[in-house]
Design a protein around this motif. Structure first.
Motif, short mmCIF file in Angstrom:
data_model
loop_
_atom_site.label_atom_id
_atom_site.label_comp_id
_atom_site.label_asym_id
_atom_site.label_seq_id
_atom_site.Cartn_x
_atom_site.Cartn_y
_atom_site.Cartn_z
N PHE A 1 0.85 -1.20 0.00
CA PHE A 1 0.00 0.00 0.00
C PHE A 1 0.88 1.24 0.00
N SER A 2 0.27 2.35 -0.36
CA SER A 2 0.94 3.65 -0.30
C SER A 2 -0.11 4.69 0.06
N PHE A 3 0.15 5.45 1.12
CA PHE A 3 -0.81 6.45 1.59
C PHE A 3 -0.22 7.84 1.40
N HIS A 4 -1.03 8.75 0.85
CA HIS A 4 -0.59 10.11 0.57
C HIS A 4 -1.59 11.11 1.16
N GLU A 5 -1.05 12.13 1.79
CA GLU A 5 -1.91 13.19 2.32
C GLU A 5 -2.16 14.23 1.23
N VAL A 6 -3.40 14.68 1.12
CA VAL A 6 -3.75 15.72 0.16
C VAL A 6 -3.61 17.08 0.85
N VAL A 7 -2.66 17.88 0.40
CA VAL A 7 -2.41 19.21 0.97
C VAL A 7 -2.90 20.25 -0.02
N TYR A 8 -3.78 21.13 0.43
CA TYR A 8 -4.41 22.09 -0.47
C TYR A 8 -3.75 23.49 -0.36
N LYS A 9 -4.12 24.33 -1.30
CA LYS A 9 -3.70 25.73 -1.28
C LYS A 9 -4.72 26.54 -2.05
N ARG A 10 -4.77 27.84 -1.76
CA ARG A 10 -5.60 28.74 -2.56
C ARG A 10 -4.71 29.32 -3.65
N ARG A 11 -5.19 29.25 -4.86
CA ARG A 11 -4.37 29.64 -6.02
C ARG A 11 -4.40 31.16 -6.18
N ASN A 12 -3.49 31.81 -5.46
CA ASN A 12 -3.39 33.27 -5.51
C ASN A 12 -2.07 33.72 -6.11
#
Length: 210
Positions: free
Chosen positions: A123-134
């Motif tokens: 298995f491989s687990f990845h965290e989704v890290v977001y940003k506001r596109r400014n």
């Protein structure tokens, strides 16, 4: 009067009897694990391949065995050469997802390489890290090639298999969180499954470790 009293008793009894709701999940996946809602997967039959010890063995085989290492390298190079595209009926949505893929702080090929570690560990687990596109107003960490103010992906980093402490499950065996204790802080962190991407080589019993 007696009939009325009896009818009231029947209704009262029916109200107190718990109903089996139509949409309830009655059974569970049957996945062997060490706890009801939190614990480690216990499906491996060989003791030396269970838990953290097993993941250490898998890594040692991948890194120190020349044949195994060469095989994984060949697979990685082959997959990295693949062309990735988004398909769908909504062209606006397709263009947006494509732009998110191209706007991460890492390349899509590097992300795929990390995903392929599931071939070693299952298995491989990845965290989704977001940003506001400014645009560049977000600073170095959250800078973007776009300034439309939409929410996009900043990065999709792996959470090392060796750092896995426990999984969190619901009562039916569904995965709720990836719980890790990673160097250098070794502080326990719980990452909800709706903030993560879980890749695995198999899905039997809903086993998060493939």
């Amino acid at each position: 009067m007696a009939r009325v009293k009896k009818a009231v008793q029947i209704v009262d009894k029916q109200e107190r009897t718990p109903e089996r709701r139509t949409f309830d999940e009655l059974g569970s996946s049957g996945l062997q694990r060490t706890g009801l809602t939190r614990g480690s997967v216990d499906e491996e039959l060989l003791p030396e391949l269970k838990g953290t010890r097993g993941r250490t063995v898998y890594r040692e085989m991948r890194d120190n065995d020349a044949v195994v290492n060469a095989m994984f390298f060949a697979i990685e190079m082959l997959v990295r050469q693949s062309q990735w595209r988004v398909e769908g009926d909504d062209q606006e949505a397709v263009d947006f997802v494509t732009s998110c893929m191209e706007d991460c702080s890492h390349t899509w090929e590097d992300f795929i390489t990390e995903v392929l570690s599931m071939l070693t560990f299952g298995f491989s687990f990845h965290e989704v890290v977001y940003k506001r596109r400014n645009g560049t107003a977000g600073g170095d960490k959250a800078s973007s090639r776009f300034d439309d103010g939409k929410i996009g992906w900043r990065k999709l980093p792996i959470r090392a298999q060796e750092s896995l402490s426990d999984w969190e499950f619901d009562e039916e065996g569904g995965v709720q969180s990836f719980i890790q204790s990673a160097p250098p802080r070794y502080t326990e962190v719980s990452i909800p499954i709706n903030r993560g991407l879980l890749f695995r080589v198999g899905v039997h019993k809903g086993n998060p470790e493939g």
